[in-house]
Design an enzyme around this catalytic site. Structure first.
Site, PDB file in Angstrom:
ATOM      1  N   ALA A   1       6.324  -6.596  -1.266  1.00 36.43           N
ATOM      2  CA  ALA A   1       5.340  -6.914  -1.657  1.00 36.43           C
ATOM      3  C   ALA A   1       5.121  -7.176  -3.441  1.00 36.43           C
ATOM      4  CB  ALA A   1       4.246  -6.438  -1.632  1.00 36.43           C
ATOM      5  N   SER A   2       4.825  -8.706  -3.478  1.00 31.23           N
ATOM      6  CA  SER A   2       4.446  -8.912  -4.827  1.00 31.23           C
ATOM      7  C   SER A   2       4.245  -8.199  -5.141  1.00 31.23           C
ATOM      8  CB  SER A   2       4.256 -10.516  -4.402  1.00 31.23           C
ATOM      9  OG  SER A   2       4.775 -11.497  -3.650  1.00 31.23           O
TER      10      SER A   2
ATOM     11  N   CYS B   1      -2.727   1.655   6.536  1.00 33.21           N
ATOM     12  CA  CYS B   1      -3.462   1.299   8.261  1.00 33.21           C
ATOM     13  C   CYS B   1      -3.408   1.859   9.115  1.00 33.21           C
ATOM     14  CB  CYS B   1      -1.926   0.572   8.449  1.00 33.21           C
ATOM     15  SG  CYS B   1      -0.444   1.746   8.602  1.00 33.21           S
TER      16      CYS B   1
ATOM     17  N   GLU C   1       4.984  -3.575  12.784  1.00 34.38           N
ATOM     18  CA  GLU C   1       3.676  -2.791  11.793  1.00 34.38           C
ATOM     19  C   GLU C   1       2.388  -3.710  11.886  1.00 34.38           C
ATOM     20  OE1 GLU C   1       2.055   0.188  10.416  1.00 34.38           O
ATOM     21  OE2 GLU C   1       3.757   0.433   9.846  1.00 34.38           O
TER      22      GLU C   1
ATOM     23  N   ASN D   1       1.023  -1.050   0.123  1.00 36.51           N
ATOM     24  CA  ASN D   1       0.007   0.242  -0.100  1.00 36.51           C
ATOM     25  C   ASN D   1       0.965   1.388   0.084  1.00 36.51           C
ATOM     26  OD1 ASN D   1       0.744  -0.773   3.087  1.00 36.51           O
ATOM     27  ND2 ASN D   1      -1.533   0.479   3.677  1.00 36.51           N
TER      28      ASN D   1
ATOM     29  N   GLU E   1     -11.037  -4.895   9.611  1.00 39.00           N
ATOM     30  CA  GLU E   1     -10.027  -3.854   8.820  1.00 39.00           C
ATOM     31  C   GLU E   1     -10.440  -4.113   7.438  1.00 39.00           C
ATOM     32  OE1 GLU E   1      -5.270  -2.044   8.796  1.00 39.00           O
ATOM     33  OE2 GLU E   1      -5.700  -3.931   9.552  1.00 39.00           O
TER      34      GLU E   1
ATOM     35  N   GLY F   1       2.580  -5.588   7.373  1.00 38.22           N
ATOM     36  CA  GLY F   1       1.909  -6.043   7.009  1.00 38.22           C
ATOM     37  C   GLY F   1      -0.194  -6.378   8.212  1.00 38.22           C
ATOM     38  N   SER F   2      -0.420  -7.652   8.000  1.00 41.37           N
ATOM     39  CA  SER F   2      -1.378  -8.202   8.949  1.00 41.37           C
ATOM     40  C   SER F   2      -0.465  -8.753  10.012  1.00 41.37           C
ATOM     41  CB  SER F   2      -2.194  -9.061   7.693  1.00 41.37           C
ATOM     42  OG  SER F   2      -1.377 -10.249   7.863  1.00 41.37           O
TER      43      SER F   2
ATOM     44  N   LYS G   1      12.393  -7.383   1.132  1.00 42.35           N
ATOM     45  CA  LYS G   1      11.075  -8.406   0.148  1.00 42.35           C
ATOM     46  C   LYS G   1       9.994  -7.583   0.147  1.00 42.35           C
ATOM     47  CE  LYS G   1       8.325 -11.489  -0.341  1.00 42.35           C
ATOM     48  NZ  LYS G   1       7.395 -10.716  -1.370  1.00 42.35           N
TER      49      LYS G   1
END
Length: 483
Positions: free
Chosen positions: A179-180, A286, A252, A154, A385, A230-231, A177
Site C-alpha cells: 500500500a502507498s 477487515c 480478500e 491496515n 464498511e 482490499g476493498s 506491491k
C-alpha cells in the site's frame, strides 16, 4: 532501515533502486502528520521489469526441493522475531496502531513464514487407481508461476507474509506491491529475505502508483495469479482487468462483520470481546465488528458496561505505550467515520459516547471511539464498511430475526457469536453466510487455519493447508502401458 533518510522503494532482481521517473512519495506519520521519509515511487515500467525478472527466476526457484525453499522461510521467520521491536516501531510510525498491537502483528506475520516453511514439505500429489489395467493416472502439484501480491495499509506486515509465505513455499516467484501509505514495513520484510540470501529475482517489490502498477500486473500475460487484500470495489476492477488472460485470483475483500450477543452470553466476556474486536487498530480491520445485535433482555446492561470501558480508552500516538486508540490512516478515513455518525444521528440514532473528532495536541487523524444505539437498517453505518472506531448497536428478540439481519448484506467475511449454548453454536454457525465464524472468539486469524470470505467478500483462502494450494496447479498425467 533508518527512518528519516530517503529510501529506495523499488527492489528488482536483488537491487534496491530509484524509479526511472525520479518520482518520490513522502511517507507520513498519521498521528503527528510529520514526514517520516521519502521513497522512490515507481509505476508501470518498473512493475513490468519486476515481472520479467520474476519470470526469469521462476524455473530455478520452482525446481528447488521444498526443503530447500523452506530453509529461506525458516531463516526469515527467525530474523523477523529477532528484529521484532524495530519492525514494530516502523509499523507504528507509518500506520499508527499502538505499539502493543504492532508487536503482536509482527509475531503473527512471522508465524506465517514458519507455518509455510513447514507446509512446503506437505504439498502432495496422488496416484489414482485406474479403471483400466493398462493405464496409470498421476496428479502432480506444480507452482503456478509468477504471482502479484497487492497488500493493504491496515496490516502492513501480516498481510505481506500471508502472501509471501505460501507463494514462496509453493515455488512461485513474486512481485509485491505494498500500500502507498505503508510501504516501509513491507520494505523491511523484503530486506530480511535479502539478508537470508533469497536468490535474486524470486522476490521483487515495487512501491508506486496503484493504477500504473496495477495495470501492469493485470495486463501482463506472465503474471499467472493475483492475490489481493482490499476493498470490494478494487477487487471488481482486478477481476475485470484480469479477464483478458484468464488470471487466477485470490481476493480478500470488504466485510461488514456482525456480532450476535445472545441472551445466555457471558455478559462481561461479550463486552470485552466486542471492545477488542471493534477498536483494535482504531476499527480499521477487515474482520472487526461493524454492527452488534444484542438480545433485548440484556441490551441495557451490555451498552452500559461497554460504554464505561470505551470512555476509559486512551487516545494518542501509537508510540506511547499507554495508547489504546491510535490515529486513523488519513483525512478521508476520519471524514467517512464522521459522515456515518452524522447520517445515523440524522435518522434517529443516539450517541452514547464519542461521536466527534478527537482534538488532541498531536495534529493527526483521530476520531473518538463511538457507540451508537437506536440504529436501524437504513443507516449507512449498518450497510457500509465504516473502517473506523464507530460501533452501532441494535437489539433483537428472536434467533430467526437476528439470523436474517446478520445475513442481509452482500458481504460474507466474518461473523461472531456470543453464547454459552452448544445448540446455538451449531445452529448459528451453520445459518450465518460468512467464511469465518468466531464463537466467543474475535481473533480467528491464525497461520494454521484457512482465512477468507464468501459472497462479495471474495474468494480464496490464506492460512492453513488450503492457503498454499492457491499457488499450486494440479497437473493430471495419464500413462498408457503396453502388455
Amino acid at each position: 532501515m533508518i527512518v528519516g533518510q530517503k529510501e529506495k522503494g523499488i527492489f528488482i532482481n536483488g537491487e534496491w533502486r530509484d524509479s526511472y521517473s525520479g518520482t518520490v512519495r513522502a511517507i507520513i506519520n498519521p498521528a503527528t502528520l510529520e514526514k517520516l521519509t521519502e521513497i522512490s515511487y515507481g509505476g508501470k515500467e518498473e512493475a513490468l521489469e519486476a515481472v520479467e525478472e520474476a519470470k526469469a527466476a521462476f524455473p530455478s526457484w520452482s525446481k528447488k526441493t521444498a526443503r530447500e525453499r523452506s530453509t529461506f522461510l525458516y531463516k526469515a521467520y527467525e530474523k523477523m522475531l529477532e528484529n521484532k521491536e524495530q519492525l514494530a516501531q516502523i509499523l507504528t510510525s507509518e500506520q499508527g496502531k499502538p505499539l502493543t498491537e504492532a508487536r503482536t502483528e509482527i509475531e503473527s506475520a512471522a508465524s506465517y513464514l514458519l507455518w509455510y516453511a513447514e507446509e512446503a514439505n506437505r504439498v502432495y500429489g496422488e496416484i489414482i487407481p485406474s479403471s483400466k489395467v493398462n493405464r496409470r493416472s498421476l496428479v502432480i502439484p506444480q507452482a503456478i508461476g509468477v504471482i502479484a501480491a497487492i497488500t493493504p495499509w491496515n496490516f502492513p506486515a501480516s498481510m505481506v507474509t500471508r502472501k509471501l509465505g505460501p507463494s514462496l513455499a509453493a515455488g512461485c516467484t513474486v512481485v509485491l506491491k505494498p500500500a502507498s501509505q505503508t510501504p516501509l514495513t513491507a520494505m523491511a520484510i523484503v530486506k530480511i529475505f535479502e539478508e537470508v540470501g533469497l536468490p535474486k529475482g524470486v522476490l521483487n517489490l515495487v512501491s508506486g502508483d496503484a493504477k500504473g502498477v496495477g495495470e501492469a500486473l493485470t495486463q501482463s500475460p506472465d503474471v499467472r495469479l493475483i492475490t489481493f487484500t482490499g476493498s470490494t470495489e478494487v477487487g471488481r476492477e482486478l477481476m475485470k482487468n484480469s479477464a483478458q488472460h484468464i488470471k487466477k485470483l485470490s481476493l480478500e475483500l470488504g466485510g461488514h462483520a456482525p456480532i450476535l450477543v445472545m441472551d445466555d452470553a457471558n455478559l462481561e466476556n461479550a463486552v470485552d470481546l466486542t471492545l477488542a474486536s471493534k477498536f483494535r487498530n482504531c476499527g480499521q480491520t477487515c474482520i472487526c465488528a461493524n454492527r452488534v445485535y444484542v438480545h433485548r433482555e440484556i441490551a441495557d446492561s451490555f451498552v452500559e458496561k461497554l460504554a464505561v470501558k470505551v470512555k476509559s480508552m486512551k487516545i494518542g500516538n501509537g508510540i506511547d505505550e499507554a495508547t489504546v486508540i491510535g490515529p486513523m490512516i488519513d483525512r478521508n478515513a476520519v471524514e467517512k467515520a464522521a459522515e456515518h455518525v452524522e447520517d445515523a444521528v440524522h435518522q434517529g440514532a443516539t450517541i452514547i459516547t464519542g461521536g466527534k473528532e478527537w482534538q488532541g495536541n498531536l495534529g493527526g487523524h483521530f476520531y473518538e471511539p463511538t457507540i451508537l444505539v437506536d440504529v436501524n437498517d437504513q443507516m449507512k453505518v449498518m450497510n457500509e464498511e465504516t473502517f473506523g472506531p464507530v460501533l452501532p448497536i441494535e437489539t433483537f428478540d428472536s434467533i430467526e430475526e437476528v439470523i436474517e439481519k446478520a445475513n442481509q448484506l452482500p458481504y460474507g467475511l466474518a461473523a461472531y457469536i456470543m453464547t454459552e449454548s452448544t445448540n446455538r453454536v451449531f445452529q448459528l454457525s451453520e445459518a450465518l453466510e460468512y467464511g469465518i465464524i468466531g464463537v466467543n472468539d474475535v481473533f480467528p486469524a491464525t497461520a494454521e487455519a484457512p482465512f477468507g470470505g464468501i459472497k462479495e467478500s471474495g474468494f480464496g483462502k490464506e492460512g492453513g493447508k488450503e492457503g498454499i494450494m492457491e499457488f499450486v496447479e494440479m497437473k493430471y498425467v495419464s500413462i498408457g502401458m503396453t502388455n
